[in-house]
Scaffold this motif. Structure first.
Motif, PDB file in Angstrom:
ATOM      1  N   HIS A  61       0.850  -1.194   0.000  1.00 47.48           N
ATOM      2  CA  HIS A  61       0.000   0.000   0.000  1.00 47.48           C
ATOM      3  C   HIS A  61       0.885   1.243   0.000  1.00 47.48           C
ATOM      4  O   HIS A  61       1.756   1.387   0.861  1.00 47.48           O
ATOM      5  N   ALA A  62       0.661   2.130  -0.974  1.00 45.43           N
ATOM      6  CA  ALA A  62       1.454   3.355  -1.111  1.00 45.43           C
ATOM      7  C   ALA A  62       0.611   4.571  -0.762  1.00 45.43           C
ATOM      8  O   ALA A  62      -0.516   4.716  -1.236  1.00 45.43           O
ATOM      9  N   THR A  63       1.173   5.445   0.066  1.00 49.65           N
ATOM     10  CA  THR A  63       0.483   6.678   0.462  1.00 49.65           C
ATOM     11  C   THR A  63       1.477   7.833   0.428  1.00 49.65           C
ATOM     12  O   THR A  63       2.651   7.652   0.128  1.00 49.65           O
ATOM     13  N   LEU A  64       1.001   8.992   0.796  1.00 52.35           N
ATOM     14  CA  LEU A  64       1.805  10.211   0.959  1.00 52.35           C
ATOM     15  C   LEU A  64       2.737  10.473  -0.228  1.00 52.35           C
ATOM     16  O   LEU A  64       3.960  10.530  -0.079  1.00 52.35           O
ATOM     17  N   PRO A  65       2.171  10.645  -1.431  1.00 50.74           N
ATOM     18  CA  PRO A  65       3.029  10.887  -2.593  1.00 50.74           C
ATOM     19  C   PRO A  65       3.718  12.245  -2.511  1.00 50.74           C
ATOM     20  O   PRO A  65       3.171  13.209  -1.978  1.00 50.74           O
ATOM     21  N   SER A  66       4.930  12.285  -3.038  1.00 52.32           N
ATOM     22  CA  SER A  66       5.667  13.542  -3.166  1.00 52.32           C
ATOM     23  C   SER A  66       6.405  13.492  -4.499  1.00 52.32           C
ATOM     24  O   SER A  66       6.579  12.429  -5.080  1.00 52.32           O
ATOM     25  N   GLU A  67       6.816  14.654  -5.003  1.00 52.18           N
ATOM     26  CA  GLU A  67       7.496  14.704  -6.299  1.00 52.18           C
ATOM     27  C   GLU A  67       8.977  14.975  -6.119  1.00 52.18           C
ATOM     28  O   GLU A  67       9.374  15.751  -5.250  1.00 52.18           O
ATOM     29  N   ASP A  68       9.765  14.332  -6.966  1.00 49.52           N
ATOM     30  CA  ASP A  68      11.181  14.678  -6.975  1.00 49.52           C
ATOM     31  C   ASP A  68      11.413  15.776  -8.017  1.00 49.52           C
ATOM     32  O   ASP A  68      10.465  16.272  -8.640  1.00 49.52           O
ATOM     33  N   ARG A  69      12.643  16.171  -8.243  1.00 47.68           N
ATOM     34  CA  ARG A  69      12.962  17.272  -9.170  1.00 47.68           C
ATOM     35  C   ARG A  69      12.531  16.995 -10.602  1.00 47.68           C
ATOM     36  O   ARG A  69      12.191  17.901 -11.345  1.00 47.68           O
ATOM     37  N   ASP A  70      12.524  15.745 -11.007  1.00 51.60           N
ATOM     38  CA  ASP A  70      12.187  15.397 -12.389  1.00 51.60           C
ATOM     39  C   ASP A  70      10.691  15.145 -12.595  1.00 51.60           C
ATOM     40  O   ASP A  70      10.275  14.741 -13.677  1.00 51.60           O
TER      41      ASP A  70
END
Length: 183
Positions: A61-70
């Motif tokens: 289960h994946a939660t709390l998405p964040s973005e990297d520089r790309d």
């Protein structure tokens, strides 16, 4: 004459009454002992057999998405009993370690109005589209899209997720997630 009193009063001699009672008690005790000796060990054996054969249930289960520089999404993964089924790679892709049926689910919640439709796309391997969810661009501030269905996945396949327009319009709390479990 004494015999007639017994019959008239409906009394049964004590000796006869006690012997019937003793016979009933003895039969009841024998049945109870047989029940305990047969049923209890059978129940224990069934419990031990079922307990030792309980399947390992893999849930990722994946939660709390964040973005990297790309612009790639980084997920916080929780893998439960998945060591022989799924591996989370450093590239944020789930690698299938054992072929079989997996139930994949996802939800994306938009929290800001945008001009375009918002989309979450689930890929298998590099560019094979597995599923795509598209939400409206209506005037509502909060809109969710979700899906869930089983897929047959082969050993070595890798899964990953993309969201169009980045995460700026997406809830990154517990309302946006995706995952799978082995069926």
């Amino acid at each position: 004459m004494e015999m007639s009193n017994f019959l008239e009063n409906g009394n049964i001699p004590r000796e006869a009454n006690n012997s019937r009672c003793n016979g009933m008690n003895l039969c009841t005790l024998a049945a109870l002992a047989l029940l305990i000796l047969v049923v209890v060990p059978l129940l224990i054996a069934c419990f031990l057999c079922l307990h030792s054969q309980s399947p390992e249930i893999c849930w990722a289960h994946a939660t709390l998405p964040s973005e990297d520089r790309d612009g790639y999404i980084i997920w916080k993964w929780n893998l439960t009993d998945c060591s022989s089924f799924i591996r989370n790679g450093s590239d944020q892709k789930l690698e299938i370690l054992q072929s079989g049926m997996y139930f994949i689910y996802a939800q994306v919640t938009r929290i800001k109005t945008i001009k375009d439709y918002f989309t979450m796309t689930l890929y298998r391997d590099q560019n094979i589209l597995l599923n795509q969810m598209t939400g409206t661009n209506s005037g509502e501030d909060t809109v969710s899209i979700n899906f869930g269905r089983p897929y047959f996945l082969s050993k070595g396949e890798k899964l990953f997720c993309k969201v169009n327009n980045g995460l700026g319009h997406i809830s990154t709390e517990n309302q946006t997630y995706w995952g799978l479990y082995k069926m």
